[in-house]
Design a protein around this motif. Structure first.
Motif, PDB file in Angstrom:
ATOM      1  N   THR A  35       0.798  -1.228   0.000  1.00 19.11           N
ATOM      2  CA  THR A  35       0.000   0.000   0.000  1.00 19.11           C
ATOM      3  C   THR A  35       0.832   1.281   0.000  1.00 19.11           C
ATOM      4  O   THR A  35       0.267   2.369   0.051  1.00 19.11           O
ATOM      5  CB  THR A  35      -0.946   0.012   1.221  1.00 19.11           C
ATOM      6  N   LEU A  42       2.182   5.917   2.554  1.00 20.99           N
ATOM      7  CA  LEU A  42       0.895   5.383   2.142  1.00 20.99           C
ATOM      8  C   LEU A  42       0.473   6.012   0.815  1.00 20.99           C
ATOM      9  O   LEU A  42       0.467   7.232   0.672  1.00 20.99           O
ATOM     10  CB  LEU A  42      -0.165   5.677   3.222  1.00 20.99           C
ATOM     11  N   SER A  47      -5.514   4.548  -0.232  1.00 21.74           N
ATOM     12  CA  SER A  47      -6.517   5.163   0.652  1.00 21.74           C
ATOM     13  C   SER A  47      -7.858   5.266  -0.051  1.00 21.74           C
ATOM     14  O   SER A  47      -8.905   4.985   0.542  1.00 21.74           O
ATOM     15  CB  SER A  47      -6.064   6.561   1.094  1.00 21.74           C
ATOM     16  N   HIS A  79      -6.079  14.056   1.088  1.00 24.88           N
ATOM     17  CA  HIS A  79      -5.043  13.353   1.843  1.00 24.88           C
ATOM     18  C   HIS A  79      -4.441  14.362   2.822  1.00 24.88           C
ATOM     19  O   HIS A  79      -3.724  15.271   2.433  1.00 24.88           O
ATOM     20  CB  HIS A  79      -4.000  12.770   0.887  1.00 24.88           C
ATOM     21  N   VAL A  88      -4.247   1.711   9.084  1.00 26.81           N
ATOM     22  CA  VAL A  88      -5.221   2.797   8.972  1.00 26.81           C
ATOM     23  C   VAL A  88      -6.624   2.193   9.035  1.00 26.81           C
ATOM     24  O   VAL A  88      -6.840   1.043   8.640  1.00 26.81           O
ATOM     25  CB  VAL A  88      -5.037   3.643   7.692  1.00 26.81           C
ATOM     26  N   ALA A  90     -10.700   2.910   8.136  1.00 29.70           N
ATOM     27  CA  ALA A  90     -11.720   3.685   7.416  1.00 29.70           C
ATOM     28  C   ALA A  90     -13.060   3.496   8.101  1.00 29.70           C
ATOM     29  O   ALA A  90     -13.482   2.364   8.345  1.00 29.70           O
ATOM     30  CB  ALA A  90     -11.811   3.223   5.967  1.00 29.70           C
ATOM     31  N   ILE A 108     -10.515   8.243   7.200  1.00 33.08           N
ATOM     32  CA  ILE A 108      -9.437   7.274   7.407  1.00 33.08           C
ATOM     33  C   ILE A 108      -8.507   7.861   8.460  1.00 33.08           C
ATOM     34  O   ILE A 108      -8.001   8.978   8.303  1.00 33.08           O
ATOM     35  CB  ILE A 108      -8.680   6.973   6.104  1.00 33.08           C
ATOM     36  N   ASP A 110      -5.391   7.035  11.711  1.00 35.75           N
ATOM     37  CA  ASP A 110      -4.306   6.139  12.142  1.00 35.75           C
ATOM     38  C   ASP A 110      -4.630   5.558  13.520  1.00 35.75           C
ATOM     39  O   ASP A 110      -5.728   5.778  14.058  1.00 35.75           O
ATOM     40  CB  ASP A 110      -2.950   6.849  12.114  1.00 35.75           C
ATOM     41  N   CYS A 117      -7.016  10.758   5.866  1.00 35.01           N
ATOM     42  CA  CYS A 117      -7.700  11.042   4.604  1.00 35.01           C
ATOM     43  C   CYS A 117      -9.182  11.262   4.882  1.00 35.01           C
ATOM     44  O   CYS A 117      -9.773  10.556   5.701  1.00 35.01           O
ATOM     45  CB  CYS A 117      -7.507   9.865   3.642  1.00 35.01           C
ATOM     46  N   SER A 119     -12.724  11.450   2.711  1.00 32.14           N
ATOM     47  CA  SER A 119     -13.232  11.106   1.390  1.00 32.14           C
ATOM     48  C   SER A 119     -14.753  11.151   1.378  1.00 32.14           C
ATOM     49  O   SER A 119     -15.397  10.957   2.399  1.00 32.14           O
ATOM     50  CB  SER A 119     -12.745   9.698   1.019  1.00 32.14           C
TER      51      SER A 119
END
Length: 129
Positions: A35, A42, A47, A79, A88, A90, A108, A110, A117, A119
C-alpha cells in the motif's frame, strides 16, 4: 450479506472488515509494501481503494439484492497526513440514501485517531436487468 474477498483488490491490499451495520462500515488496511508509493508513504490510491470499498460494502448492505446492484459512481479524497507504516482505519457513514444514489463520508485515521484522509463517495444503485 456475503462479503467475498478472495481474488479481489480487498485481499491484495490486506483490507479487513471490522464492523458492518446499517449506515456504517469500518475497515482496516495495513501500511506496508502493498500500500506504499515509491517514496515509502501510504499511497493515496490505496486510501481511495479503502474508502470506496467501505462505502460500497455499506451501500450493498442497504439494497435489495434480488432487484438491485450498486457501483461506485464518484469519489474524492483529501489526503491530510502522511503515514509510513502501521494500520489505517476507514469509517464510512451514510449521508444520503436515495432511490438511485447514496452518498457516504469516509474518514481514514491512524492508530492514534489522527485524520489521514477524508473522502466522499457517491454510489449508484441500479436495477438488475
Amino acid at each position: 450479506m456475503d462479503f467475498k474477498t478472495e481474488g479481489t483488490l480487498v485481499e491484495a491490499l490486506g483490507i479487513e472488515m471490522v464492523e458492518m451495520t446499517e449506515g456504517r462500515v469500518v475497515m482496516t488496511m495495513p501500511v506496508d509494501e502493498r500500500t506504499r508509493q515509491p517514496f515509502g508513504y501510504l499511497h493515496g490510491g490505496a486510501s481511495v481503494a479503502l474508502a470506496e470499498s467501505a462505502a460500497s460494502v455499506g451501500a450493498a448492505l442497504l439494497i435489495d439484492h434480488e432487484k438491485e446492484l450498486c457501483f461506485g459512481l464518484e469519489i474524492n479524497a483529501n489526503h491530510i497526513k502522511s503515514k509510513r507504516d502501521g494500520i489505517v482505519t476507514a469509517t464510512a457513514e451514510i449521508d444520503h440514501r436515495g432511490r438511485t444514489t447514496m452518498v457516504w463520508t469516509i474518514k481514514i485515521t491512524d492508530e492514534d485517531g489522527a485524520l489521514i484522509c477524508l473522502s466522499r463517495c457517491t454510489v449508484a444503485v441500479v436495477q438488475k436487468k
